[in-house]
Design an enzyme around this catalytic site. Structure first.
Site, mmCIF file in Angstrom:
data_model
loop_
_atom_site.group_PDB
_atom_site.id
_atom_site.type_symbol
_atom_site.label_atom_id
_atom_site.label_comp_id
_atom_site.label_asym_id
_atom_site.label_seq_id
_atom_site.Cartn_x
_atom_site.Cartn_y
_atom_site.Cartn_z
ATOM 1 N N ASP A 31 -8.861 -5.789 25.290
ATOM 2 C CA ASP A 31 -9.748 -4.791 24.696
ATOM 3 C C ASP A 31 -10.814 -4.370 25.698
ATOM 4 O OD1 ASP A 31 -8.281 -5.262 22.504
ATOM 5 O OD2 ASP A 31 -9.914 -6.019 21.242
ATOM 6 N N SER A 80 6.429 16.215 -5.022
ATOM 7 C CA SER A 80 6.302 14.817 -5.422
ATOM 8 C C SER A 80 7.712 14.319 -5.731
ATOM 9 C CB SER A 80 5.380 14.680 -6.619
ATOM 10 O OG SER A 80 5.714 15.632 -7.586
ATOM 11 N N GLU A 110 13.422 3.288 1.811
ATOM 12 C CA GLU A 110 12.138 3.093 2.478
ATOM 13 C C GLU A 110 11.150 2.558 1.461
ATOM 14 O OE1 GLU A 110 11.104 6.919 4.281
ATOM 15 O OE2 GLU A 110 13.257 7.299 4.342
ATOM 16 N N LYS A 112 7.669 2.478 -0.537
ATOM 17 C CA LYS A 112 6.742 3.519 -0.971
ATOM 18 C C LYS A 112 5.329 2.976 -0.798
ATOM 19 C CE LYS A 112 6.140 6.588 -4.923
ATOM 20 N NZ LYS A 112 4.734 6.281 -5.196
ATOM 21 N N ARG A 133 -2.054 16.535 0.935
ATOM 22 C CA ARG A 133 -1.074 17.094 0.013
ATOM 23 C C ARG A 133 -1.682 18.189 -0.863
ATOM 24 N NH1 ARG A 133 3.297 15.581 -3.033
ATOM 25 N NH2 ARG A 133 3.256 13.415 -2.394
ATOM 26 N N CYS A 402 -30.342 -14.426 -21.074
ATOM 27 C CA CYS A 402 -29.956 -14.151 -19.693
ATOM 28 C C CYS A 402 -29.700 -15.460 -18.951
ATOM 29 C CB CYS A 402 -31.064 -13.361 -18.996
ATOM 30 S SG CYS A 402 -30.738 -13.116 -17.236
ATOM 31 N N CYS A 420 -30.159 -7.697 -19.958
ATOM 32 C CA CYS A 420 -31.347 -8.531 -19.875
ATOM 33 C C CYS A 420 -32.519 -7.571 -19.704
ATOM 34 C CB CYS A 420 -31.266 -9.474 -18.683
ATOM 35 S SG CYS A 420 -32.878 -10.211 -18.302
HETATM 36 ZN ZN LIG Z 1 -32.590 -11.969 -16.728
#
Ligand SMILES: [Zn+2]
Length: 663
Positions: A31, A80, A110, A112, A133, A402, A420
């Site tokens: 790289d 399609s 093939e 898809k 398309r 909560c 909450c």
């Molecule tokens: Zn709370």
């Protein structure tokens, strides 16, 4: 070596290494070496702009901005495919084919791929254009964005035809999708739901440099145009591979339907080993001559058929239901499952959405449940295996407090979700709200990520978004992983957010139900934060498209003293809490009550045109109906839109005439 020769040599080399890396996955250089060559080329190109080439490898990093995507009519329609779901469906299809063509029929099989369909045009071996398309007849020109996808060859090799189209799918591999989402969550943004939508959304980003950052891939499988010498689909695939395209290796020739089914059955199991999402197999008649004979129905080719894999399902034990608190205080129940393999990944959790869903499924802790995975990242529970239920088990009692701050939960009438209400004291709400505030579509604060926000809150340095503006470098330097430079960036990022326009500040405040679009509407209508603050519920509801729910939420927000104080503080720090004078000067009510549909390509950008309509009180709609007042038509207006406008007798005006309307 002359600069031109050197540039050409580097381009050739980089095209080749790019191909080796991204198409063949067999890099020959590191790289680092690749980057060095790229840098060298960049420098030479900067010095010698006369040798510009739109397909230079340096342009893969993007940078071109597309304000509005031009509509392009496909030279060959993008059809399609018809779907089949069983062996019988395929046998019936084969019978229809045999009635219509002579001779033996072979097939290509093939996979898809689940992505965004694309059509690429090449001329003289060079990448020319990429079109989505769209509706199959016309799509959007996304050339600038597609050029950044590394596996799309910009120059071909070998004996390619003079001009041709090649079609396929732009996909986002699972791995890249996961990385992208990790970065979003870090930034406090909602993760994307599935790779396919993300891939197609990426193609429509305006800034191609953003697209370049996404690890998209392009898999191709269908040639069209003047392809002298190519007689079968399978041969076409091999040729295209030689020219440098990424053609999936899985494609296979099948002599009969039995071999087709072998392919289907094999991949129904093994597709999970692939790096991409697939949802079926595409079977095509191999001979191009026979394809011609078979032709097309109104919707699809008669010579191709998609075979859809069944959505996957497994059963596993639900160990426990836990509850998550979102930034708006919304509670989401989550099923913690006995880990199970599904769709190639290990599933441990599934969403249960809300209390109603739990009740509807009658799901209980300890149950054996069926889990399904569509294209979504989070699988869902679709049912319970009641034969395996422990007769002693109890129905779920939904939490009343909560889980984070123990405040009693509330559930408003007509809402599925519990909340909450401890807006200013519940930790995940505080953190989530600040994460929302800094996110890209809101204040877009550079140098500050979601994790840092959590850290700042947990360290007691901030308790709300207004506190951000009091942060000092010395305070954040001691934090984990914070260096001089990153601390500086953070402070600068916060400072720069003071320039963000009012409508985005309004969105950033995190008022429940006030998304981007609603924020724009409110900003435009009320012009500044004080007017909005004073607005009564009825006044708010009078604004177009603002309903009772939003109106109540806005009133509630400003009824909270702490919110009012935060807003006052933001004002004091110099944030934009009113529409800029310039913007105000450009606004009128000349188009009030009128709805416009914009179609085609214009001199100004489409977005600018839409903005003009909205700034002058008009509405923009995406589709033509009897409610449309005018169609503003540019060049290349879509034929289907034109026909519809004519049949409904809706006046069609051009850009000039439109500008005349607003003076
Ligand atoms: Zn709370």
């Amino acid at each position: 070596m002359k600069p031109e020769e050197k540039i050409n040599k580097l381009r050739e080399e980089l095209h080749r290494h790019n191909y080796l890396y991204y198409v063949l996955d067999k890099p020959e250089i590191s790289d680092y070496d690749f980057d060095q060559k790229l840098k060298e080329l960049q420098e030479l190109e900067e010095k010698h702009p006369e040798f510009y080439d739109e397909n230079s490898p340096t342009l893969r990093v993007g940078g071109a901005v597309t304000k509005s995507f031009a509509t392009v009519v496909h030279e060959n329609r993008m059809y399609s495919l018809d779907n089949s779901y069983s062996k019988e469906d395929l046998e019936n299809w084969e019978k229809r084919i045999e009635k219509q063509v002579d001779g033996e029929v072979n097939f290509t099989c093939e996979l898809k791929y689940d992505g965004a369909s694309i059509s690429l045009t090449y001329e003289k071996g060079k990448f020319k254009q990429a079109v989505t398309r769209g509706d199959g007849i016309q799509g959007d020109d996304v050339t600038n964005n597609v050029r950044t996808i590394r596996s799309v060859p910009l120059r071909l090799k070998g004996d390619y035809p003079e001009k041709f189209e090649i079609r396929g799918e732009i996909v986002l591999p699972y791995e890249g999708f996961a990385q992208l989402n990790a970065a979003r969550v870090e930034a406090g943004e909602e993760p994307y739901a599935n790779p396919r939508n993300t891939a197609s959304g990426s193609l429509k980003l305006q800034d191609s440099a953003e697209v370049a950052k996404r690890p998209l891939d392009c898999l191709l499988f269908s040639l069209s145009g003047n392809l002298s010498g190519i007689k079968t689909q399978y041969e076409g695939l091999q040729k295209a591979r030689e020219w440098g395209f990424k053609i999936p290796e899985e494609a296979k020739l099948a002599r009969n339907l039995k071999e087709v089914m072998d392919f289907v059955n094999y991949w129904d199991i093994h597709r999970h080993d692939l790096p991409y999402e697939t949802d079926g197999v595409v079977v095509k008649v191999n001979s191009l001559h026979q394809q011609d004979e078979l032709g097309y129905t109104a919707k699809a080719p008669r010579w191709a058929m998609a075979y859809k894999f069944k959505a996957e399902q497994v059963s596993t034990k639900l160990n426990k239901i836990s509850y998550q608190v979102g930034r708006t205080g919304a509670i989401t129940p989550v099923a913690n499952l006995e880990p199970v393999q599904l769709g190639g990944t290990t599933v441990k959790r599934a969403s249960l959405h809300n209390a109603d869903q739990i009740e509807k499924l009658d799901v209980r802790e300890g149950d054996e449940v069926y889990v399904e995975k569509g294209g979504e990242i989070i699988p869902k529970i679709i049912g319970v295996d009641f034969t395996k239920r422990d007769p002693e088990s109890d129905p779920i009692e939904y939490i009343t407090q909560c889980p984070e701050c123990e405040t009693d939960l509330v559930r408003n009438e007509g809402e599925a979700q519990h909340y909450c209400p401890n807006f200013n004291g519940c930790p995940p709400q505080i953190i989530g709200r600040i994460q929302h505030y800094i996110s890209r579509k809101a204040m877009d604060i550079e140098g500050l990520g979601g994790e840092t926000v959590a850290l700042l809150v947990n360290e007691g340095l901030i308790g709300n978004y207004a506190d951000l503006y009091e942060l000092k470098k010395e305070q954040i330097l001691p934090l984990e992983r914070m260096a001089e430079k990153s601390a500086e960036n953070l402070i600068n990022g916060i400072e720069n957010s003071k320039q963000i326009p009012f409508e985005r500040v309004l969105f950033a405040l995190g008022i429940r139900y006030v998304g981007e679009t609603v924020a724009k509407k409110l900003a435009k209508e009320f012009k500044n934060i004080d007017a909005l603050k004073k607005a009564k519920k009825e006044e708010l509801e009078n604004v177009d498209e603002i309903g009772e729910r939003i109106a109540e939420s806005v009133v509630e927000f400003f009824a909270d003293e702490e919110n009012v104080m935060n807003v006052e503080r933001l004002k004091g720090y110099g944030l934009q809490l009113e529409i800029s004078a310039e913007k105000l000067a450009n606004q009128t009510n000349k188009l009030e009550g009128q709805t416009f549909v914009v179609s085609g390509v214009f001199e100004m950008s489409r977005n600018d045109l839409k903005k003009l309509i909205e700034d002058n009180g008009g509405k923009v709609s995406g589709s033509i109906s009897s409610k449309t007042s005018y169609v503003v038509a540019g060049e290349n207006m879509g034929p289907s839109k034109l026909a519809k406008a004519e049949s409904l007798q809706i006046p069609i005006i051009d850009e000039k005439k439109f500008l005349g309307m607003i003076g």
